[in-house]
Scaffold this active site. Sequence first.
Site, short mmCIF file in Angstrom:
data_model
loop_
_atom_site.label_atom_id
_atom_site.label_comp_id
_atom_site.label_asym_id
_atom_site.label_seq_id
_atom_site.Cartn_x
_atom_site.Cartn_y
_atom_site.Cartn_z
N ASN A 77 0.91 -1.18 0.01
CA ASN A 77 0.01 -0.20 -0.07
C ASN A 77 0.61 1.28 -0.09
OD1 ASN A 77 -2.38 -1.59 0.03
ND2 ASN A 77 -2.43 -1.52 2.41
N GLU A 110 14.93 23.26 -20.51
CA GLU A 110 16.03 24.01 -21.06
C GLU A 110 15.84 24.29 -22.54
OE1 GLU A 110 19.12 21.13 -21.48
OE2 GLU A 110 19.97 21.47 -19.54
N ASN A 124 12.74 21.65 -23.96
CA ASN A 124 13.36 20.44 -23.56
C ASN A 124 13.00 20.34 -22.30
OD1 ASN A 124 14.56 18.18 -22.96
ND2 ASN A 124 16.63 18.58 -23.88
N GLU A 137 1.27 0.94 -32.46
CA GLU A 137 0.06 -0.18 -32.32
C GLU A 137 0.46 -1.41 -32.96
OE1 GLU A 137 -4.77 0.00 -32.27
OE2 GLU A 137 -3.69 1.70 -33.15
N ASP A 197 -10.86 -6.71 -35.08
CA ASP A 197 -12.00 -5.90 -35.42
C ASP A 197 -12.47 -5.98 -36.86
OD1 ASP A 197 -11.39 -4.85 -33.03
OD2 ASP A 197 -11.33 -2.75 -33.66
#
Length: 833
Positions: free
Chosen positions: A42, A143, A122, A804, A601
């Site tokens: 925890n 920076e 940056n 992906e 899909d």
Amino acid sequence: MLISKSKMFKTFWILTSIVLLASATVDISKLQEFEEYQKFTNESLLWAPYRSNCYFGMRPRYVHESPLIMGIMWFNSLSQDGLHSLRHFATPQDKLQKYGWEVYDPRIGGKEVFIDEKNNLNLTVYFVKSKNGENWSVRVQGEPLDPKRPSTASVVLYFSQNGGEIDGKSSLAMIGHDGPNDMKFFGYSKELGEYHLTVKDNFGHYFKNPEYETMEVAPGSDCSKTSHLSLQIPDKEVWKARDVFQSLVSDSIRDILEKEETKQRPADLIPSVLTIRNLYNFNPGNFHYIQKTFDLTKKDGFQFDITYNKLGTTQSISTREQVTELITWSLNEINARFDKQFSFGEGPDSIESVEVKRRFALETLSNLLGGIGYFYGNQLIDRETEFDESQFTEIKLLNAKEEGPFELFTSVPSRGFFPRGFYWDEGFHLLQIMEYDFDLAFEILASWFEMIEDDSGWIAREIILGNEARSKVPQEFQVQNPNIANPPTLLLAFSEMLSRAIENIGDFNSDSYHQVMFNSRTAKFMTNNLEANPGLLTEYAKKIYPKLLKHYNWFRKSQTGLIDEYEEILEDEGIWDKIHKNEVYRWVGRTFTHCLPSGMDDYPRAQPPDVAELNVDALAWVGVMTRSMKQIAHVLKLTQDEQRYAQIEQEVVENLDLLHWSENDNCYCDISIDPEDDEIREFVCHEGYVSVLPFALKLIPKNSPKLEKVVALMSDPEKIFSDYGLLSLSRQDDYFGKDENYWRGPIWMNINYLCLDAMRYYYPEVILDVAGEASNAKKLYQSLKINLSNNIYKVWEEQGYCYENYSPIDGHGTGAEHFTGWTALVVNILGRF
């Protein structure tokens, strides 16, 4: 207790304590050790950037009544349209050149880097915690990318102590300044207790023109010093911090312009115009903005620390030097833990060096871990819309109602595209996470299992809790429905966890394993306590088994196919009596062009669709679920249940061959009834991931001649083998590369990983260094492993991100960018396979 834990963990640990107290073989000291393990878990996982959708957003885990919410935003305030480039939520529309964690562990901290060319910045954010996990510090360091380019870094922090006022006073209030730009706050949370929050500069040049007497353009609008605004924002609206900031600053701009219509302001006063102020004289509230505007023409940049200390703590973080020491220790500790779990030896691949390969793997794993979030809120569920399976048209879920609240601790596929929990993805995430931190993977798994509905056994395919999570989801995907399933990958992961524990102890059903207990002295250096101490896993399995059984039964019932449609056909074929009538499945909710429940899909299915269609992958996933349930029953010594699952598993395996294996095509296929002749069983064969899934899920018997035929398919460069990995669909298929082209050729890591793992299972020689001519399986294993990992690395080196999926043509990254969900399994391939 430190926090108000979820009902799940209260129940689990109370049950564990009762079991231990009742056992004659376990003394009180062992119970104390279990409690120490609970405390360690925890505390070490309490604080982290658990707002996955933010570039950097903090909230505590399992604290939902009165959490402290924190976020970082930034923009270039020297640009008149700078507000439009205010960064907050991770989104591809921002077109950052890079963002993400280089090193990260949610128990320890890490380093996150942002390369933002539009804002000439940056930015590096370090996150560290005290050793006991109670306190934390965030170091923000920036920076200029080009110091010759006039620009500012206007960094906006926000804090909200949710949960309402305490005794009529704000639960988070500024109590003083330690310097002109340093601030100190006192906060109180019902669950966290009292705390101090400080913001202190280390170095940096605030933007100002020395020729001007003042940079203030209106009362409170002065970019040369830290600006602070406190107000009351409802808890449910805190996630809109960016919108509120833009609105308040826009109102301030209009007010300034209206009062000085004829005055032409110099360009270098624009940062002051874009500084937040208390235009409306808000009373102090629970919500605070802090804005710091630094001059990016100064090469040395800027640095400041945000520090949280619980009052009464024994490990407070009070100085800049302490933060620096914690950063050094944290980065070293994570690197040491990483090296302990993964090995990157020299190999016959094209990655330049072991160190480069290791850096790529560490960053990839860090971004998977960096996507872990804690979500709390209501979910939209439509329980009224009925499915007409004969129409195969898209079903609109128009009867949604909010249910909840629920909570979920989970990793996400992509912080920028998919910052929410996906059932289909999460099992794969856990296969990677458990290799680094077994106990963390268990915490995530247990949270998901708590989402199983008590009555039905259903888990939503996407868990979208609350408005913040919902804001990142297209409306058509926000509503969930109990008729729609997804591949049950969580049971795949749980099965792997139990297998690990069994391997470590030997005979899981012997009494000896109960004697191996948590060692509190080494806990802070171990994150595989559950793997090494299966007694805890067993007690959890006892608690969760009834829910898993309901989930198992829900999946089988909801996705059951119509075998009676085939009775005459299969009788004519002479196999009707051999078919196991209860083990036939199809995906509910498919349309003419898509089968979203399958996870793949747009993978081609039977055309035209038919209610009698049976899907080989749906059957294969039932096999995985059954095998997992059999294993759990074995661990729990539920002999009758184990025998029943073994019988069902055997029936699934037999049906795969009897119903779905096509001798003419030499592969597994969906089946349907021939639309031109209803007396013929039609094999709907589209060679690709669906064809190899029974192999990938280890459901083919080890002595089956079909193994070599599947290996031949995977090895065929004219079909699915490529220099970049296994293609999702054969090049020779009519649907290859067509239409949406999501699962019609692109290379996906999750199925490639399962295939590699299955080859290690079926052909142990693939990982042995022995003389002689290599088998077909070994040749495939070695080349696939190298091709897959090298291509993902090459794209990462060129683009800075994992993707992906990957092109079957040239291997370039496609789909969602910065996708370190299951693509992160490349770390296992490089460091474990």
